[in-house]
Design a protein around this motif. Structure first.
Motif, PDB file in Angstrom:
ATOM      1  N   VAL A   1       0.838  -1.200   0.000  1.00 32.12           N
ATOM      2  CA  VAL A   1       0.000   0.000   0.000  1.00 32.12           C
ATOM      3  C   VAL A   1       0.877   1.256   0.000  1.00 32.12           C
ATOM      4  O   VAL A   1       0.522   2.275  -0.605  1.00 32.12           O
ATOM      5  N   ALA A   2       2.020   1.179   0.666  1.00 34.25           N
ATOM      6  CA  ALA A   2       2.928   2.340   0.718  1.00 34.25           C
ATOM      7  C   ALA A   2       3.445   2.720  -0.665  1.00 34.25           C
ATOM      8  O   ALA A   2       3.865   3.860  -0.881  1.00 34.25           O
ATOM      9  N   LYS A   3       3.410   1.786  -1.624  1.00 33.49           N
ATOM     10  CA  LYS A   3       3.867   2.092  -2.981  1.00 33.49           C
ATOM     11  C   LYS A   3       3.032   3.195  -3.623  1.00 33.49           C
ATOM     12  O   LYS A   3       3.503   3.883  -4.542  1.00 33.49           O
ATOM     13  N   LEU A   4       1.797   3.408  -3.146  1.00 32.77           N
ATOM     14  CA  LEU A   4       0.952   4.467  -3.695  1.00 32.77           C
ATOM     15  C   LEU A   4       1.506   5.851  -3.367  1.00 32.77           C
ATOM     16  O   LEU A   4       1.245   6.816  -4.077  1.00 32.77           O
ATOM     17  N   ASP A   5       2.231   5.953  -2.267  1.00 37.98           N
ATOM     18  CA  ASP A   5       2.985   7.160  -1.916  1.00 37.98           C
ATOM     19  C   ASP A   5       2.138   8.430  -1.965  1.00 37.98           C
ATOM     20  O   ASP A   5       2.538   9.441  -2.529  1.00 37.98           O
ATOM     21  N   ASP A   6       0.936   8.369  -1.352  1.00 38.79           N
ATOM     22  CA  ASP A   6       0.069   9.555  -1.347  1.00 38.79           C
ATOM     23  C   ASP A   6      -0.023  10.205   0.026  1.00 38.79           C
ATOM     24  O   ASP A   6      -0.787  11.142   0.228  1.00 38.79           O
TER      25      ASP A   6
END
Length: 444
Positions: free
Chosen positions: A130-135
């Motif tokens: 989920v952290a890959k979304l980096d929002d």
């Protein structure tokens, strides 16, 4: 240098989180959100940030722990992975997944999930996915974090300590909040004080302040524009309830000041109304009101609406997802008629984020004067999805625009009057932004 850490002093386990610490409760679904999903996982309209008073800090988790559950089987772990991935796939705000190839992420992560030997390894994998979304908003929370989130939001989180919320600076702990009925409050500690030494040794980390219930700790305290002093404080059980604080200013008795440290507590709007009622009931006229949203990292939509309703009414903006537009329609609050004509100033800084930005920007659009520094520019609404194992997913699912189409995302709320001075170096009556607000009231 100020490190972006938030500490609940006296607590044990450290957990890192984004956009204002982790946590949430189950609020009543406001009319401005999409309908409640009934399938598994369920979603709940959530705050725009994890609880806290800062964006991207670290928090020490309290003693809340989830009920022990049976470890998941490999098939159940794979099912949870599929649920998390698919939930993002269906509901994420940005069609391009913020520049991430979400299908490729699934292909990359699925073999790792299949090889995961236990639940904790799976949770680590899902956090990274989920952290890959980096929002700065979307995140996966383990069951222990979800339990803590609920406790913080409801004001029932309990731990042993002195009862302060702090930001870790290079050589001190800066106090952003003193919990009510705590040893710190009894000792006279206030927001803006700094802990510079513990037992005569320079402050380096929160471990120096922790200790068992009934033990004592000697702190050196630096209040802005005052001489250092020492306090001996006895640690005891504290309920970590986040509260607002209102007062009439001693150097401007007809001006009210209200600190709103967070919108995360699910009853914050009720507490704000209570503080505002005291300010209105004062025998002195109320010629101006200052709302301090500095370092406020956001919170619940119901809280946002409840506070806005004391000052504005009607359709004040729109939330939007990939498919729909939801008007933010605010009903007049209990004090609306008494406050709608009172000159209003709102203080923000670079750590004001999420719904705190929506609050400040909406009030500015309706005539309030905003002072300080540009806010963070991170205003997506995240939605809460709960899973059977007790874990939780937060998904950035909606954005916000003012009636004229203005969007604070990445840009932040721009103050009418820029105040560059570091507010943490001043007491409230001498705060340059507060003084500027007082001047602006007198000029109206």
């Amino acid at each position: 240098m100020r490190y972006r850490w938030l500490l609940l002093l006296g607590i044990g386990l450290l957990a890192s989180c984004t956009a204002q610490l982790p946590w949430a409760a189950t609020p009543t679904v406001p009319p401005t959100t999409a309908p409640l999903a009934l399938a598994t996982p369920t979603f709940l309209p959530s705050p725009t940030a994890q609880p806290s008073l800062e964006p991207t800090p670290t928090v020490e988790l309290a003693q809340a722990t989830p009920t022990a559950t049976t470890p998941m089987s490999p098939a159940e772990r794979l099912a949870l992975f599929n649920d998390v991935w698919q939930t993002v796939n269906e509901h994420y705000l940005y069609p391009d997944f913020n520049g991430v190839d979400w299908a490729a992420v699934r292909a990359e992560i699925e073999p790792q999930v299949q090889a995961a030997p236990d639940d904790e390894t799976l949770y680590t994998i899902l956090e990274g996915m989920v952290a890959k979304l980096d929002d700065q908003h979307s995140r996966f929370a383990r069951p222990v974090e979800a339990v803590y989130e609920d406790a913080v939001a409801s004001g029932t989180d309990s731990y042993v300590g002195i009862g302060v919320l702090t930001i870790h600076e290079e050589n001190a702990a800066f106090i952003t909040l003193v919990f009510p009925d705590s040893p710190a409050q009894a000792a006279g500690l206030m927001r803006g004080d700094r802990i510079t030494a513990v037992e005569g040794q320079p402050f380096t980390n929160a471990d120096q302040i922790r200790g068992p219930e009934g033990s004592q700790v000697r702190l050196t305290i630096q209040t802005p524009q005052a001489d250092p002093r020492e306090l001996l404080i006895t640690r005891r059980a504290v309920v970590g309830k986040i509260t607002p604080s209102g007062r009439r200013l001693p150097n401007a008795p007809t001006v009210g000041y209200l600190l709103i440290p967070s919108l995360w507590a699910d009853d914050m709007h009720t507490q704000v109304v209570s503080e505002l009622s005291k300010l209105v009931a004062d025998p002195q006229p109320l010629d101006g009101l200052i709302l301090d949203l500095r370092s406020n990292g956001g919170g619940w939509r119901s809280v946002l609406e409840g506070i806005l309703g004391q000052f504005v009414s009607g359709e004040v903006g729109n939330f939007y997802s990939q498919e729909k537009l939801y008007p933010l329609t605010v009903k007049p609050g209990l004090l609306y008629e008494q406050l709608k004509q009172v000159p209003l100033a709102v203080l923000i800084d670079k750590d004001s984020a999420s719904y705190a930005e929506v609050l400040a920007g909406t009030l500015q659009f309706n005539g309030a004067l905003v002072l300080g520094q540009a806010s963070q520019g991170n205003t997506e609404t995240i939605f809460q999805y709960n899973f059977e194992d007790g874990s939780r997913l937060w998904v950035a699912q909606e954005g916000f625009k003012l009636p004229d189409g203005s969007n604070f995302e990445t840009k932040g709320v721009q103050p009418n009057i820029v105040v560059e001075d570091d507010w943490t170096q001043y007491t409230i009556p001498n705060d340059p932004a507060v003084l500027q607000a007082i001047v602006s009231f007198s000029e109206r």
